[in-house]
Scaffold this motif. Structure first.
Motif, mmCIF file in Angstrom:
data_model
loop_
_atom_site.group_PDB
_atom_site.id
_atom_site.type_symbol
_atom_site.label_atom_id
_atom_site.label_comp_id
_atom_site.label_asym_id
_atom_site.label_seq_id
_atom_site.Cartn_x
_atom_site.Cartn_y
_atom_site.Cartn_z
ATOM 1 N N ILE A 350 -46.414 -6.611 1.610
ATOM 2 C CA ILE A 350 -47.281 -5.520 1.210
ATOM 3 C C ILE A 350 -48.221 -6.541 0.753
ATOM 4 C CG2 ILE A 350 -47.198 -4.008 -0.088
ATOM 5 C CD1 ILE A 350 -44.676 -3.529 1.341
ATOM 6 N N GLY A 352 -51.600 -4.991 -0.743
ATOM 7 C CA GLY A 352 -51.884 -4.189 -1.712
ATOM 8 C C GLY A 352 -50.386 -3.161 -1.876
ATOM 9 N N GLU A 353 -50.762 -2.364 -1.623
ATOM 10 C CA GLU A 353 -49.140 -0.893 -2.055
ATOM 11 C C GLU A 353 -49.489 -0.756 -0.450
ATOM 12 O OE1 GLU A 353 -50.897 1.579 -4.875
ATOM 13 O OE2 GLU A 353 -52.204 2.803 -3.377
ATOM 14 N N ARG A 354 -49.880 -1.495 0.763
ATOM 15 C CA ARG A 354 -49.627 -0.883 2.380
ATOM 16 C C ARG A 354 -48.403 -1.514 2.677
ATOM 17 N NH1 ARG A 354 -53.846 -0.317 7.159
ATOM 18 N NH2 ARG A 354 -51.955 0.939 8.840
ATOM 19 N N SER A 355 -47.601 -0.995 3.382
ATOM 20 C CA SER A 355 -46.496 -1.908 4.437
ATOM 21 C C SER A 355 -47.441 -2.460 5.745
ATOM 22 C CB SER A 355 -45.405 -1.015 4.690
ATOM 23 O OG SER A 355 -44.505 -1.945 5.465
ATOM 24 N N LYS A 468 -58.667 -5.774 -7.789
ATOM 25 C CA LYS A 468 -57.036 -5.627 -6.496
ATOM 26 C C LYS A 468 -57.343 -5.837 -5.430
ATOM 27 C CE LYS A 468 -53.822 -3.148 -10.374
ATOM 28 N NZ LYS A 468 -52.995 -1.665 -9.973
ATOM 29 N N TYR A 472 -55.523 0.242 -0.609
ATOM 30 C CA TYR A 472 -54.461 1.203 -1.813
ATOM 31 C C TYR A 472 -55.061 2.565 -1.419
ATOM 32 C CZ TYR A 472 -53.355 -2.942 -4.445
ATOM 33 O OH TYR A 472 -52.901 -4.150 -5.243
ATOM 34 N N ASP A 473 -54.450 3.490 -1.543
ATOM 35 C CA ASP A 473 -54.870 4.531 -1.779
ATOM 36 C C ASP A 473 -55.964 5.124 -2.179
ATOM 37 O OD1 ASP A 473 -54.701 7.688 -1.136
ATOM 38 O OD2 ASP A 473 -52.646 8.144 -1.991
ATOM 39 N N ARG A 528 -52.639 10.224 2.135
ATOM 40 C CA ARG A 528 -53.065 8.996 2.119
ATOM 41 C C ARG A 528 -54.354 8.188 2.802
ATOM 42 N NH1 ARG A 528 -47.510 5.927 2.508
ATOM 43 N NH2 ARG A 528 -47.405 7.042 4.592
ATOM 44 N N TYR A 530 -55.637 4.379 3.262
ATOM 45 C CA TYR A 530 -55.982 3.263 2.814
ATOM 46 C C TYR A 530 -57.315 2.796 3.807
ATOM 47 C CZ TYR A 530 -50.951 3.764 1.483
ATOM 48 O OH TYR A 530 -49.582 3.962 1.366
#
Length: 628
Positions: A350, A352-355, A468, A472-473, A528, A530
């Motif tokens: 992962i 950030g928040e993306r796999s 961060k 991220y979205d 979303r 990214y």
């Protein structure tokens, strides 16, 4: 009652974690002591008499051994508790097990090393003198490889240009802050991007720079004295915690560290340097007029602060080194991680928040295969089994290989910005298309430096809690009217973009100077969005960094932004998007739009900026699309 039970459980848990961490540290040190001769706090002399604190771990053997050398501004005192203690011992253990001496040294002026510190551990002769001292040791085979990430890597390139005969190979990782100028890219060690200040150094220096009034070891202290006192005195400053997100908001920029009671001597001199200041060429930075004569295995990351200059340096050495053997012995790995986070990749990485899937790689095996070839002379087939460039493609989530960067099958494809004059926010009519716009319907927005577009995710390092890092979205961000949004049609089939992304904007403003930013986005079917990479250009430097050319109201100017880089597979049903604005703060310092120095100003000017797109003003982005 339950509250107290929870507190007791938490306290016990913390104790157990700390306890077992110490056991793990002790086990590593015990194993190291069994197989290694450990010689700590050797004060290695430099040519001017300054001595640098050095620890040596070498195999218990009568044979001469090669050396892996790590030179760093960071603390490596093995007597303290914590991660650094374990990290140094673990690295030494890994090297000794493979038949290497592991030598770690503090730059001058850091911890137990004598002298005054400056960024990248100048003078460069310290690195050269260290090589000479090590190759002359009775236990050395005369072959030295350098290894490290970030500040432990960034000094390597300029010293490699000194061409010490014992510097046989290097493995720089996350090395961008050591790159000054490569071709048209003038970041000066990540201090700038496109002429705009990168704020990371303010945060980094707060946590790193030692005070000029720090305690110092008396001259002539013996090795025995230093080993003894290092068990009691770490010499590591403990800076008061700071909310860096708040601290970086302070104006003027030149007073940010002073405002939080930070040490600011180095910062004070660097913040005043313009991108082409001659002082950038006197320190420890590598510039493209310096000849690298060392086989190099480079490691970079898609979400690092300096991915484009990192890859550009690999290409520069690969294509321009005078020695054909050096050109042929440059290798590169690009991972889908944050700064220096290569080994943190997991089965489900992962960022950030993306796999981005299973991004693991056999890093240690490859690095030691590289060193075995160059430092031990082993014929281990490294070159036959290791691709020239190994890069991870996000989206398809796979490691790929190429002989070049960009990959040979990447074809530049130009997309143009289009709208009816209302590309503001994701609710606007901005389109990204291979068709040029007809008549000019410019998109305008107001840039107020007191209300900048906040950084959300990105290709960052070292900014504390201010930014961060990673993907991220961006959907919520894209509701702002000071962000222009241009989006492609839904993709009928998947598209891989791998390479450098070039972008050109035609702009106008009622301000003398301003910035323009671009962000590349992968938009999913559910909305979303990214972020992949981002860049910025200060308009006063649009004609080069050796001069400042200001804007006049009513004129349209061509601005080529510094390139972005990525490898991403946009799946069927996704869309390609770019965002255009004039700020990305505090990733980059906000332009106050006055045409002044920016670093010493408190009051900004509101700019009314426009992006033009037409046959006459073809604002565009060129994407390297892989054709398979």
């Amino acid at each position: 009652m339950k509250k107290y039970s929870f507190r007791i459980l938490l306290a016990v848990s913390c104790f157990l974690v700390a306890h077992f961490s110490l056991i793990a540290q002790d086990n590593v040190l015990e194993e190291l002591e069994e197989i290694a001769i450990i010689d700590q706090k050797i004060m290695m002399p430099m040519r001017d008499g300054i001595r640098l604190a050095t620890d040596i771990y070498r195999p218990k053997t009568d044979k001469k051994v090669p050396i892996i050398f790590s030179r760093t501004p960071y603390n490596f005192n093995s007597w303290g508790d914590g991660e650094q203690r374990t990290r140094t011992a673990s690295r030494a253990l890994a090297a000794v097990k493979r038949g290497y001496a592991y030598v770690v040294q503090n730059e001058r002026g850091r911890y137990f090393s004598e002298g005054e510190w400056d960024i990248l551990g100048v003078p460069l002769t310290d690195g050269y003198d260290a090589f000479t001292w090590m190759k002359d040791q009775a236990w050395s085979n005369g072959k030295i490889g350098t290894l490290g990430c970030s500040s432990t890597a960034e000094w390597q390139m300029a010293v490699a240009a000194l061409d010490h005969p014992s510097h046989a190979a290097m493995v720089p990782q996350g090395f961008g802050a050591g790159v000054g100028r490569v071709g048209d890219i003038n970041e000066q060690g990540n201090w700038y991007r496109g002429g705009a200040e990168q704020m990371l150094f303010i945060s980094w220096l707060y946590g790193v720079e030692h005070d000029k009034f720090k305690p110092r070891i008396p001259e002539g202290a013996t090795q025995e004295d230093l080993i003894r006192i290092s068990r009691f005195y770490d010499l590591a400053p403990e800076n008061p915690p700071v909310d860096m997100a708040e601290a970086l908001n302070h104006l003027p920029i030149q007073d940010i560290l002073k405002n939080i009671n930070g040490k600011h001597e180095i910062f004070d001199k660097m913040v005043r340097r313009k991108p082409n200041d001659e002082d950038w060429f006197k320190g420890g930075l590598y510039h493209d007029n310096m000849e690298i004569g060392v086989p190099s295995f480079w490691f970079a990351s898609w979400y690092d602060v300096s991915i484009t200059p990192n890859i550009s340096l690999f290409n520069h050495v690969r294509n321009n080194a005078k020695d054909k053997e050096i050109r042929d012995n440059q290798y590169l790995v690009i991972a889908p991680t944050l700064h220096c986070a290569y080994t943190r990749a997991t089965e489900n990485t992962i960022v950030g928040e993306r796999s981005v899937g299973d991004a693991r790689l056999n890093y240690d095996e490859q690095i030691y295969g590289w060193f075995d070839m160059w430092l031990k002379g082993e014929e281990n087939g490294f070159k036959e089994k290791t691709p020239r460039v190994q890069y991870y493609t996000m989206g398809s989530n796979e490691w790929q290989a190429s002989e070049t960067w960009p990959p040979e099958d990447a074809k530049p494809t130009t997309y143009y910005l289009n709208s009816d004059g209302n590309a503001n926010s994701s609710y606007g009519d901005g389109v990204l298309s291979t068709r040029k716009a007809g008549s000019d319907n410019p998109d305008g927005f107001t840039y107020d430096p007191m209300v900048p577009v906040p950084s959300y995710g990105g290709n960052v390092c070292c900014t504390g809690n201010a930014v961060k890092g990673g993907a991220y979205d961006q959907q919520q961000m894209e509701t702002r009217n000071d962000i222009l949004v241009y989006t492609s049609d839904v993709l009928d089939e998947g598209v891989e973009i791998s390479g450098f992304i070039e972008s050109t904007l035609y702009v106008s403003s009622d301000a003398k100077d301003t910035d323009f930013t671009i962000k590349l986005i992968d938009v999913y079917p559910d909305g979303r969005a990214y972020n992949l990479d981002e860049t910025i250009q200060r308009v006063r430097y649009r004609e080069g960094y050796d001069k400042e050319v200001f804007m006049e109201k009513g004129n349209v100017y061509k601005v080529d932004l510094t390139p972005m880089s990525t490898s991403n597979y946009f799946k069927k049903g996704h869309r390609i998007r770019i965002e255009v604005s004039s700020s990305n703060f505090p990733r980059f310092g906000r332009n106050l739009n006055t045409g002044g120095n920016n670093y010493d100003e408190k009051v900004g000017v509101v700019a009314h900026n426009k992006v033009h797109h037409s046959k006459e003003y073809p604002s565009q982005i060129t994407l390297p699309i892989v054709v398979k």
